[in-house]
Design a protein around this motif. Structure first.
Motif, mmCIF file in Angstrom:
data_model
loop_
_atom_site.group_PDB
_atom_site.id
_atom_site.type_symbol
_atom_site.label_atom_id
_atom_site.label_comp_id
_atom_site.label_asym_id
_atom_site.label_seq_id
_atom_site.Cartn_x
_atom_site.Cartn_y
_atom_site.Cartn_z
ATOM 1 N N MET A 123 0.465 -15.090 -1.404
ATOM 2 C CA MET A 123 -0.332 -14.069 -0.773
ATOM 3 C C MET A 123 -1.054 -14.685 0.411
ATOM 4 O O MET A 123 -1.607 -15.768 0.313
ATOM 5 N N GLU A 124 -1.040 -13.985 1.527
ATOM 6 C CA GLU A 124 -1.745 -14.406 2.733
ATOM 7 C C GLU A 124 -2.728 -13.301 3.123
ATOM 8 O O GLU A 124 -2.408 -12.120 3.013
ATOM 9 N N LEU A 125 -3.911 -13.702 3.556
ATOM 10 C CA LEU A 125 -4.931 -12.737 3.951
ATOM 11 C C LEU A 125 -5.715 -13.319 5.118
ATOM 12 O O LEU A 125 -6.208 -14.436 5.022
ATOM 13 N N SER A 126 -5.794 -12.586 6.230
ATOM 14 C CA SER A 126 -6.560 -13.021 7.404
ATOM 15 C C SER A 126 -7.422 -11.864 7.880
ATOM 16 O O SER A 126 -6.930 -10.739 7.991
ATOM 17 N N GLU A 127 -8.687 -12.150 8.154
ATOM 18 C CA GLU A 127 -9.604 -11.125 8.647
ATOM 19 C C GLU A 127 -10.690 -11.766 9.476
ATOM 20 O O GLU A 127 -10.924 -12.971 9.394
ATOM 21 N N SER A 128 -11.382 -10.926 10.252
ATOM 22 C CA SER A 128 -12.559 -11.339 11.006
ATOM 23 C C SER A 128 -13.654 -10.313 10.785
ATOM 24 O O SER A 128 -13.367 -9.117 10.660
ATOM 25 N N HIS A 129 -14.890 -10.792 10.734
ATOM 26 C CA HIS A 129 -16.047 -9.922 10.558
ATOM 27 C C HIS A 129 -17.164 -10.405 11.474
ATOM 28 O O HIS A 129 -17.353 -11.606 11.633
ATOM 29 N N THR A 130 -17.908 -9.463 12.039
ATOM 30 C CA THR A 130 -19.064 -9.820 12.850
ATOM 31 C C THR A 130 -20.306 -9.759 11.970
ATOM 32 O O THR A 130 -20.560 -8.751 11.313
ATOM 33 N N LEU A 131 -21.041 -10.862 11.948
ATOM 34 C CA LEU A 131 -22.259 -10.970 11.148
ATOM 35 C C LEU A 131 -23.465 -10.838 12.066
ATOM 36 O O LEU A 131 -23.443 -11.357 13.185
ATOM 37 N N PRO A 132 -24.538 -10.169 11.616
ATOM 38 C CA PRO A 132 -25.689 -9.865 12.477
ATOM 39 C C PRO A 132 -26.711 -11.002 12.589
ATOM 40 O O PRO A 132 -27.904 -10.753 12.696
ATOM 41 N N VAL A 133 -26.241 -12.245 12.565
ATOM 42 C CA VAL A 133 -27.143 -13.400 12.647
ATOM 43 C C VAL A 133 -26.516 -14.481 13.517
ATOM 44 O O VAL A 133 -25.297 -14.506 13.709
ATOM 45 N N PRO A 134 -27.345 -15.399 14.042
ATOM 46 C CA PRO A 134 -26.798 -16.514 14.819
ATOM 47 C C PRO A 134 -25.899 -17.412 13.954
ATOM 48 O O PRO A 134 -25.981 -17.394 12.717
ATOM 49 N N GLN A 135 -25.081 -18.214 14.604
ATOM 50 C CA GLN A 135 -24.097 -19.057 13.924
ATOM 51 C C GLN A 135 -24.738 -19.981 12.890
ATOM 52 O O GLN A 135 -24.228 -20.097 11.774
ATOM 53 N N GLN A 136 -25.854 -20.623 13.204
ATOM 54 C CA GLN A 136 -26.479 -21.552 12.264
ATOM 55 C C GLN A 136 -26.934 -20.835 10.999
ATOM 56 O O GLN A 136 -26.744 -21.320 9.891
ATOM 57 N N ALA A 185 -25.434 -12.800 16.900
ATOM 58 C CA ALA A 185 -24.275 -12.385 16.106
ATOM 59 C C ALA A 185 -23.270 -13.527 16.042
ATOM 60 O O ALA A 185 -23.241 -14.399 16.909
ATOM 61 N N THR A 186 -22.480 -13.497 14.992
ATOM 62 C CA THR A 186 -21.472 -14.530 14.764
ATOM 63 C C THR A 186 -20.205 -13.863 14.264
ATOM 64 O O THR A 186 -20.262 -12.941 13.447
ATOM 65 N N THR A 187 -19.067 -14.326 14.750
ATOM 66 C CA THR A 187 -17.791 -13.841 14.243
ATOM 67 C C THR A 187 -17.287 -14.824 13.194
ATOM 68 O O THR A 187 -17.101 -16.003 13.486
ATOM 69 N N LEU A 188 -17.120 -14.331 11.971
ATOM 70 C CA LEU A 188 -16.556 -15.126 10.891
ATOM 71 C C LEU A 188 -15.097 -14.716 10.754
ATOM 72 O O LEU A 188 -14.795 -13.540 10.591
ATOM 73 N N SER A 189 -14.200 -15.700 10.857
ATOM 74 C CA SER A 189 -12.766 -15.454 10.679
ATOM 75 C C SER A 189 -12.269 -16.336 9.553
ATOM 76 O O SER A 189 -12.744 -17.451 9.382
ATOM 77 N N TYR A 190 -11.331 -15.824 8.788
ATOM 78 C CA TYR A 190 -10.747 -16.654 7.752
ATOM 79 C C TYR A 190 -9.276 -16.324 7.581
ATOM 80 O O TYR A 190 -8.825 -15.221 7.861
ATOM 81 N N THR A 191 -8.549 -17.330 7.143
ATOM 82 C CA THR A 191 -7.157 -17.182 6.761
ATOM 83 C C THR A 191 -7.033 -17.806 5.383
ATOM 84 O O THR A 191 -7.329 -18.986 5.207
ATOM 85 N N ALA A 192 -6.638 -17.001 4.412
ATOM 86 C CA ALA A 192 -6.533 -17.472 3.038
ATOM 87 C C ALA A 192 -5.086 -17.409 2.576
ATOM 88 O O ALA A 192 -4.330 -16.512 2.955
ATOM 89 N N SER A 193 -4.744 -18.371 1.763
ATOM 90 C CA SER A 193 -3.423 -18.429 1.164
ATOM 91 C C SER A 193 -3.634 -18.694 -0.324
ATOM 92 O O SER A 193 -4.384 -19.598 -0.686
ATOM 93 N N ALA A 194 -3.005 -17.889 -1.170
ATOM 94 C CA ALA A 194 -3.218 -18.053 -2.609
ATOM 95 C C ALA A 194 -1.923 -17.826 -3.371
ATOM 96 O O ALA A 194 -1.031 -17.108 -2.905
ATOM 97 N N GLN A 195 -1.864 -18.447 -4.542
ATOM 98 C CA GLN A 195 -0.756 -18.255 -5.459
ATOM 99 C C GLN A 195 -1.337 -17.874 -6.803
ATOM 100 O O GLN A 195 -2.389 -18.383 -7.191
ATOM 101 N N VAL A 196 -0.667 -16.974 -7.492
ATOM 102 C CA VAL A 196 -1.111 -16.573 -8.823
ATOM 103 C C VAL A 196 0.045 -16.744 -9.799
ATOM 104 O O VAL A 196 1.216 -16.717 -9.416
ATOM 105 N N GLY A 197 -0.300 -16.919 -11.071
ATOM 106 C CA GLY A 197 0.718 -17.064 -12.103
ATOM 107 C C GLY A 197 0.280 -16.350 -13.364
ATOM 108 O O GLY A 197 -0.845 -15.870 -13.472
ATOM 109 N N GLY A 198 1.163 -16.289 -14.335
ATOM 110 C CA GLY A 198 0.864 -15.611 -15.593
ATOM 111 C C GLY A 198 0.967 -14.102 -15.438
ATOM 112 O O GLY A 198 1.757 -13.596 -14.642
ATOM 113 N N LYS A 199 0.150 -13.367 -16.190
ATOM 114 C CA LYS A 199 0.177 -11.902 -16.124
ATOM 115 C C LYS A 199 -0.130 -11.393 -14.719
ATOM 116 O O LYS A 199 0.389 -10.363 -14.312
#
Length: 190
Positions: free
Chosen positions: A1-14, A103-117
């Motif tokens: 599974m791959e998931l990529s998104e960006s969100h704008t946060l209402p605070v400075p980067q720090q 404001a700060t833009t948070l971006s992420y790219t996630a990669s995951a694997q699942v097993g079992g049920k």
């Protein structure tokens, strides 16, 4: 599974960086999170309950931060066991970039694997559940950072289920409106 998104946060980067590294804030923002405890340098033991389609389980796992470039980015490596429900493991690359003074833009790219049920119920349900959990996390995270009121409309546009629920309450809260959203409209926006 791959998931990529960006969100704008209402605070400075720090401030965004500090919040992303505050276990109390993260515990309040991660849906179903029961605990996040330090487990070594830049590592955390995590316990949470999650439902993916018909599978609901309590997961225990570990999260390790790597490639830390404060206050700009890091990689989260995670793994968790949910007993008979199965397991999940993967990583997520998180970056923060200034978007103006407050404001700060948070971006992420996630990669995951699942097993079992979890793997048996199908990638479409797993992907949908992951997107729903991520949307709820960012809604709560933005509220924790003090941006709830100004970002309610944007959050409602990103999550039509929330909008449909608020539409059903009506303007004064005592008479539901007749407007309904179909689940196919919600899925097509994912």
């Amino acid at each position: 599974m791959e998931l990529s998104e960006s969100h704008t946060l209402p605070v400075p980067q720090q401030r965004a960086w500090e919040a992303l590294n505050d276990t109390a804030i993260l515990k309040a923002c991660i849906p179903g999170c029961e605990s996040i405890d330090a487990d070594g340098e830049n590592a955390y033991a995590v316990a949470l309950t999650a439902a993916v389609g018909p599978v609901k389980a309590r997961f225990k796992g570990r999260m390790q931060l790597a490639d830390i470039d404060a206050p700009r980015s890091y990689t989260i490596q995670f793994e968790g066991q949910g007993g008979a429900a199965g397991f999940g493991k993967g990583d997520a690359r998180v970056t923060l970039e200034p978007a103006g003074d407050d404001a700060t833009t948070l971006s992420y790219t996630a990669s995951a694997q699942v097993g079992g049920k979890l793997a048996q119920i199908g990638s479409r349900l797993v992907d949908g559940a992951a997107r729903k959990i991520a949307a709820e996390f960012f809604k709560r995270f933005t509220e924790q950072l003090g941006g709830g009121a100004q970002n309610d409309e944007a959050a409602a546009q990103e999550n039509p289920e929330t909008q449909a629920a608020s539409d059903a309450e009506g303007a004064d809260g005592d008479e539901p409106q007749k407007r309904k959203r179909s689940w196919t409209a919600w899925i097509s926006k994912s």
